[in-house]
Design an enzyme around this catalytic site. Structure first.
Site, PDB file in Angstrom:
ATOM      1  N   GLU A   1       9.930  -2.497  -0.766  1.00 59.75           N
ATOM      2  CA  GLU A   1       9.726  -1.689  -1.760  1.00 59.75           C
ATOM      3  C   GLU A   1      11.198  -0.823  -2.236  1.00 59.75           C
ATOM      4  O   GLU A   1      11.247  -0.511  -3.359  1.00 59.75           O
ATOM      5  CB  GLU A   1       8.398  -0.857  -1.686  1.00 59.75           C
ATOM      6  CG  GLU A   1       8.472   0.283  -0.898  1.00 59.75           C
ATOM      7  CD  GLU A   1       7.235   0.965  -1.344  1.00 59.75           C
ATOM      8  OE1 GLU A   1       5.941   0.358  -1.254  1.00 59.75           O
ATOM      9  OE2 GLU A   1       7.245   2.253  -1.850  1.00 59.75           O
TER      10      GLU A   1
ATOM     11  N   GLU B   1      -6.248  17.483 -12.753  1.00 59.60           N
ATOM     12  CA  GLU B   1      -7.527  17.554 -13.452  1.00 59.60           C
ATOM     13  C   GLU B   1      -7.935  15.999 -13.777  1.00 59.60           C
ATOM     14  O   GLU B   1      -9.089  16.140 -13.794  1.00 59.60           O
ATOM     15  CB  GLU B   1      -7.146  18.408 -14.611  1.00 59.60           C
ATOM     16  CG  GLU B   1      -6.904  20.074 -14.454  1.00 59.60           C
ATOM     17  CD  GLU B   1      -5.407  20.443 -14.018  1.00 59.60           C
ATOM     18  OE1 GLU B   1      -4.906  19.178 -13.771  1.00 59.60           O
ATOM     19  OE2 GLU B   1      -5.236  21.437 -14.251  1.00 59.60           O
TER      20      GLU B   1
ATOM     21  N   ARG C   1      -5.126   7.668  -8.307  1.00 57.52           N
ATOM     22  CA  ARG C   1      -4.368   7.944  -7.327  1.00 57.52           C
ATOM     23  C   ARG C   1      -2.979   8.378  -7.422  1.00 57.52           C
ATOM     24  O   ARG C   1      -2.248   8.021  -8.111  1.00 57.52           O
ATOM     25  CB  ARG C   1      -4.141   6.417  -6.368  1.00 57.52           C
ATOM     26  CG  ARG C   1      -5.575   5.993  -5.962  1.00 57.52           C
ATOM     27  CD  ARG C   1      -6.292   6.691  -5.036  1.00 57.52           C
ATOM     28  NE  ARG C   1      -7.391   6.020  -4.347  1.00 57.52           N
ATOM     29  CZ  ARG C   1      -7.509   5.203  -3.434  1.00 57.52           C
ATOM     30  NH1 ARG C   1      -6.258   5.152  -2.719  1.00 57.52           N
ATOM     31  NH2 ARG C   1      -8.189   4.401  -3.062  1.00 57.52           N
TER      32      ARG C   1
ATOM     33  N   TRP D   1       9.584   6.890   0.834  1.00 55.85           N
ATOM     34  CA  TRP D   1       8.273   7.517   0.700  1.00 55.85           C
ATOM     35  C   TRP D   1       8.477   9.031   0.322  1.00 55.85           C
ATOM     36  O   TRP D   1       7.490   9.674   0.505  1.00 55.85           O
ATOM     37  CB  TRP D   1       7.086   7.096   1.471  1.00 55.85           C
ATOM     38  CG  TRP D   1       6.643   5.823   1.124  1.00 55.85           C
ATOM     39  CD1 TRP D   1       6.903   4.980   0.082  1.00 55.85           C
ATOM     40  CD2 TRP D   1       5.554   4.871   2.094  1.00 55.85           C
ATOM     41  NE1 TRP D   1       6.220   3.908   0.423  1.00 55.85           N
ATOM     42  CE2 TRP D   1       5.370   3.726   1.298  1.00 55.85           C
ATOM     43  CE3 TRP D   1       5.176   5.226   3.439  1.00 55.85           C
ATOM     44  CZ2 TRP D   1       4.441   2.553   2.039  1.00 55.85           C
ATOM     45  CZ3 TRP D   1       4.169   4.260   3.859  1.00 55.85           C
ATOM     46  CH2 TRP D   1       3.839   2.988   2.917  1.00 55.85           C
TER      47      TRP D   1
ATOM     48  N   CYS E   1       3.572  -4.204   5.895  1.00 53.06           N
ATOM     49  CA  CYS E   1       2.526  -4.601   5.252  1.00 53.06           C
ATOM     50  C   CYS E   1       2.364  -5.604   4.005  1.00 53.06           C
ATOM     51  O   CYS E   1       2.059  -5.427   3.039  1.00 53.06           O
ATOM     52  CB  CYS E   1       1.766  -3.214   4.608  1.00 53.06           C
ATOM     53  SG  CYS E   1       1.888  -1.884   5.661  1.00 53.06           S
TER      54      CYS E   1
ATOM     55  N   ILE F   1      -2.569  -2.554  14.775  1.00 51.12           N
ATOM     56  CA  ILE F   1      -1.551  -2.194  14.239  1.00 51.12           C
ATOM     57  C   ILE F   1      -1.078  -0.539  14.524  1.00 51.12           C
ATOM     58  O   ILE F   1      -0.217  -0.250  14.107  1.00 51.12           O
ATOM     59  CB  ILE F   1      -1.396  -2.574  12.441  1.00 51.12           C
ATOM     60  CG1 ILE F   1      -1.647  -3.842  12.530  1.00 51.12           C
ATOM     61  CG2 ILE F   1      -0.382  -2.135  12.093  1.00 51.12           C
ATOM     62  CD1 ILE F   1      -0.528  -4.933  13.306  1.00 51.12           C
ATOM     63  N   GLY F   2      -2.156   0.035  14.737  1.00 42.03           N
ATOM     64  CA  GLY F   2      -1.985   1.444  15.125  1.00 42.03           C
ATOM     65  C   GLY F   2      -3.111   2.347  14.797  1.00 42.03           C
ATOM     66  O   GLY F   2      -3.541   3.015  15.871  1.00 42.03           O
TER      67      GLY F   2
ATOM     68  N   HIS G   1      -8.329  -4.738   4.366  1.00 39.02           N
ATOM     69  CA  HIS G   1      -8.725  -4.035   2.948  1.00 39.02           C
ATOM     70  C   HIS G   1     -10.010  -4.357   2.648  1.00 39.02           C
ATOM     71  O   HIS G   1     -10.451  -3.675   1.466  1.00 39.02           O
ATOM     72  CB  HIS G   1      -7.701  -4.706   1.960  1.00 39.02           C
ATOM     73  CG  HIS G   1      -6.211  -4.439   2.432  1.00 39.02           C
ATOM     74  ND1 HIS G   1      -5.438  -3.243   2.149  1.00 39.02           N
ATOM     75  CD2 HIS G   1      -5.411  -5.545   2.704  1.00 39.02           C
ATOM     76  CE1 HIS G   1      -4.334  -3.536   2.584  1.00 39.02           C
ATOM     77  NE2 HIS G   1      -4.174  -4.795   2.969  1.00 39.02           N
TER      78      HIS G   1
ATOM     79  N   GLU H   1       1.266  -9.000   7.178  1.00 39.93           N
ATOM     80  CA  GLU H   1       0.020  -9.263   6.460  1.00 39.93           C
ATOM     81  C   GLU H   1       0.038 -10.757   5.986  1.00 39.93           C
ATOM     82  O   GLU H   1       1.008 -10.906   5.321  1.00 39.93           O
ATOM     83  CB  GLU H   1      -0.060  -8.277   5.399  1.00 39.93           C
ATOM     84  CG  GLU H   1      -1.055  -8.552   4.524  1.00 39.93           C
ATOM     85  CD  GLU H   1      -1.163  -7.763   2.971  1.00 39.93           C
ATOM     86  OE1 GLU H   1      -1.225  -6.490   3.472  1.00 39.93           O
ATOM     87  OE2 GLU H   1      -1.841  -8.095   2.186  1.00 39.93           O
TER      88      GLU H   1
HETATM   89  N1  GLN Z   1       0.629   2.164  12.242  1.00 39.06           N
HETATM   90  C1  GLN Z   1       0.150   2.361  10.925  1.00 39.06           C
HETATM   91  C2  GLN Z   1      -1.164   2.317  10.934  1.00 39.06           C
HETATM   92  O1  GLN Z   1      -1.722   1.637  11.614  1.00 39.06           O
HETATM   93  C3  GLN Z   1       0.661   1.404  10.119  1.00 39.06           C
HETATM   94  C4  GLN Z   1       0.250   1.781   8.658  1.00 39.06           C
HETATM   95  C5  GLN Z   1       1.120   0.931   7.411  1.00 39.06           C
HETATM   96  O2  GLN Z   1       1.766  -0.196   7.799  1.00 39.06           O
HETATM   97  N2  GLN Z   1       0.856   1.319   6.019  1.00 39.06           N
HETATM   98  O3  GLN Z   1      -1.923   2.809  10.121  1.00 39.06           O
HETATM   99 ZN    ZN Z   2       0.459  -2.320   7.383  1.00 39.84          ZN
END
Ligand code: GLN
Ligand code: ZN
Length: 762
Positions: A613, A17, A523, A569, A651, A439-440, A702, A673
């Protein structure tokens, strides 16, 4: 008699909420008063949820973040937001997010500002707004938030225990913008804490919980002295202080903590059980000992019998000095299992969310105070649930256990060293110098999301859904060919999330409907629940990749999420070490890697976005984690033949302290990155003489900004000062799923052009 209390309750709401109210308000819908009254309703509900406790937390509610709340309470507002003429809460949102819905009314005096920096709260997935300091920081107390919530709680007959973040941890978490020594601010800060405690005493408050989680980290000596100084200073206060530590062990800080002139200490028993005896021995006999016996970080039922076996003798010794609590604030678990209607009934019976964890606490208290017989039914139910979990064939798969036991170092070893592999791969792939790739993911368009929703609702059948996704894949391939990229990707249209997508196809996972946990601000994330031995019933990505490959002659990169990221995760099992769950995931993803290879895929990327992480809080434990994490990646990746090129992606760019482990992963290519750091972070690779190929990100995904060709050229040249050009790749920082095609195409066009320019020059 043992008392119960709680360190903090989730504030986002069982159905998120608060999230929806905040986001609505930020968009300009609804008034500030409406937002504030929703917050009051949530607080009321949450105190009702905690009604059976002897003491309930007050002041743990937050519109955005408890650390930012503390900054406002202490009057530590960044210079750039001072002099705001609107409501204090709007100003608070400006620090949190850089702007506020009502800022337009104040356009002349105060439009948007730079948002406060955000970083991870200890080893959790929660992010706080970093306090900003400088040598001239002056504090000014504003106790109103806390006093208002206290009055509110009192009006509802809540037995209130205000919660505040302690002065040392507050300074520890902040950042001195001018590189001054932030610890010198302690002297300025302490009088305010005194005043705050006085103000609470004035209201008749007996106990205040003061959080110092920094005490579970390796604190430099001066910081430990600061703890001493702070609590000696506050010793004269009229309230009783419960010093709360959580997320880990006190270790070498334990002796000092035991000597502090506070009325009680809270210890995280889930992580520091072995320290309880020592702490009790060292603490003076008038101190309260609060034991965090219910895990505030996971979603499993507690083994109540086992807990009682351990607890009863301690309770007999401590009597009235014993308090019982969750290990940490319940902020890190979902609110109420009662909301789950679709969760698998068997697995559901093994789980406890925040509300259920408090019920467990109640049962423990009753058992300790009145004997186990007084709660025989609850204990029997708990025992039955635990037994069903430990005996379930869905949890235990002997084949998987056996496979993990049989793991050898060979499983994680490539056949040949990088140099030999590279020669073979380069011969086969025939890539130009500065090869380009992404990257995908490509944009997750509105159509993609709509199709997925329709599929979930049954409005699209399997064949129709597959067709829609194939159309998207074909579009991605077309665009990449037109752009002239060298190694293509299928674009991940079919994936909702890089972990959930794999979790859904693996045995051993379940998904909740409302298991949301706050990540930052509004979030939330809904971590999948890893409950059983992991196996892969069938190939997960091969069909999509093969389809994508059929559309082009360029190499198509297979795209997988690595075991460490899937683990970090997820909510994971508490009945086996994290390492074992990780190895199981590694074996399952390894099968996928080998299936992709068999299907003719010659470049395979395994993302490990969350490897860093997962690092433990104490550096002394890093090695152990990195050992099994890296080994898991190696098991996943390294079963392929020399000719298959393995990529990994991460990342972030802080590699200094883990570079050796990154090199140990032995991926042929790593993409990272780096665009925002101007390539300086490649120094870690340079200094280490990192031997394999690297794709430092040259496009900050980003931001909606389109990087120019010249800018990208300049970044690559900077990279080439550190890494030999023949081992450099050219790619964006991360996946492109959050961007629009209109942004992606011109940006990638410039990226490809930059690579061409450099090839000609070379
Ligand atoms: N292969 C994923 C993408 O391109 C990698 C995402 C990530 O590293 N957070 O979205
Ligand atoms: Zn990434």
């Amino acid at each position: 008699m043992a008392l119960t209390h709680n360190l903090g309750f989730p504030r986002i709401g069982a159905k998120r909420e608060l999230k929806f109210a905040l986001e609505g308000y930020w968009k300009g819908q609804g008034s500030l008063d409406e937002l504030k009254s929703l917050a009051a309703e949530l607080r009321q509900l949450h105190w009702q949820n905690q009604g059976a406790l002897d003491l309930a937390p007050v002041g743990d509610f937050s519109f955005y973040d408890q650390v930012l709340d503390t900054s406002f309470t202490l009057g530590n507002l960044p210079e750039r937001v001072r002099g705001f003429h609107g409501d204090q809460l709007d100003n608070y949102f400006r620090v949190a997010r850089g702007r506020s819905a009502r800022a337009a009314e104040h356009a002349d005096c105060c439009g948007g500002v730079a948002a406060g920096e955000m970083t991870k709260w200890f080893d959790t997935n929660y992010h706080y707004i970093v306090p900003e300091f400088s040598a001239d920081t002056e504090f000014a107390l504003d106790p109103s938030r806390l006093l208002d919530q206290l009055a509110e709680a009192r009006a509802q007959n809540v037995n209130a225990k205000p919660v505040i973040l302690g002065p040392v941890t507050y300074l520890w978490l902040g950042k001195a913008k001018d590189d001054s020594d932030k610890l010198t601010l302690l002297d300025r800060l302490l009088p305010l804490y005194s005043q705050l405690l006085d103000a609470l005493a004035e209201q008749g408050v007996e106990w205040v919980q003061i959080d110092e989680p920094a005490l579970v980290t390796e604190l430099p000596g001066v910081w430990l002295q600061a703890i001493d100084k702070a609590y000696s200073f506050l010793a004269g206060t009229r309230v009783k202080l419960l010093l709360a530590t959580y997320f880990g062990t006190l270790g070498e800080n334990l002796q000092s903590v035991a000597k502090l002139p506070v009325a009680g200490v809270h210890l995280d028993v889930i992580n520091a059980k072995h320290e309880v005896g020592q702490l009790i021995e060292l603490l003076p006999e008038d101190r309260v000992v609060s034991l965090g016996v219910i895990n505030g970080r996971n979603i499993w039922k507690t083994d109540l019998d086992a807990t009682l076996d351990w607890l009863e003798p301690i309770a007999a010794q401590l009597r009235d000095r014993l308090w019982l609590a969750p290990s940490c604030s319940l902020l890190h678990v979902p609110v109420d299992l009662g909301s789950e209607e679709k969760l698998d009934a068997e697995v559901r019976n093994w789980l406890a969310f925040a509300v259920q964890k408090l019920d467990e606490l109640q049962t423990l208290q009753a058992a300790v105070n009145n004997g186990r017989d007084s709660v025989a039914k609850a204990l029997a139910e708990n025992k039955a649930a635990l037994q069903s979990r430990s005996e379930s064939t869905r949890v235990n798969n002997p084949l998987v256990k056996e496979a993990v036991e049989k793991i050898t170092t060979e499983l994680g070893q490539r056949k040949s060293a990088y140099a030999e592999r590279a020669a073979l791969q380069h011969g086969n792939l025939k890539l130009p110098r500065y090869p380009t790739t992404t990257i995908g993911s490509f944009p997750q368009t509105r159509e993609i999301r709509a199709a997925r929703l329709q599929f979930r609702k049954g409005e699209l059948n399997q064949a129709e859904y597959v067709e829609k996704m194939q159309e998207e894949i074909a579009r991605s391939v077309r665009e990449q060919e037109a752009l002239g990229l060298d190694v293509l990707v299928h674009g991940e249209a079919e994936r909702n999330d890089m972990v959930e997508y794999f979790g859904e196809q693996l045995d051993g996972y379940v998904f909740s409907q409302f298991g949301w946990v706050q990540s930052y601000g509004s979030r939330c994330v809904k971590p999948p629940i890893l409950f059983g031995d992991i196996s892969r019933p069938k190939a997960m990505t091969v069909k999509w990749t093969r389809y994508a490959q059929s559309l082009t002659d360029k190499p198509m990169k297979g795209m997988l999420t690595g075991p460490v990221t899937i683990l970090n995760w997820s909510f994971v099992r508490d009945d086996q070490p994290r390492s074992v769950s990780c190895y199981q995931l590694a074996l399952a993803i390894r099968e996928e890697v080998l299936d992709l290879e068999k299907a003719g895929v010659s470049v395979i990327q395994i993302d490990e976005a969350a490897l860093r992480e997962g690092l433990p809080l104490r550096q002394s434990q890093w090695k152990e984690y990195l050992n099994w994490a890296v080994e898991s990646f190696r098991i996943t990746a390294n079963g392929v033949s020399d000719a298959t090129q393995i990529h990994t992606h991460m990342c972030y760019s802080e590699f200094n302290d883990i570079i050796e482990s990154i090199a140990d992963m032995d991926a042929d290519v790593i993409t990272i990155e780096t665009s925002r750091s101007d390539m300086e972070l490649l120094d870690a690779f340079d200094n280490f003489k990192y031997p394999n190929e690297i794709g430092p990100g040259v496009y900050d995904i980003h931001s909606p900004n389109i990087p120019s060709e010249a800018h990208i050229v300049q970044l690559i040249l900077k990279a080439a000062e550190r890494i030999p050009a023949e081992r450099l790749w050219v790619n964006p920082d991360c996946g492109l799923k959050t961007r629009q095609w209109e942004e992606v195409i011109p940006a990638l066009k410039n990226m490809v052009a930059a690579a061409h320019t450099l090839r000609v020059q070379a």
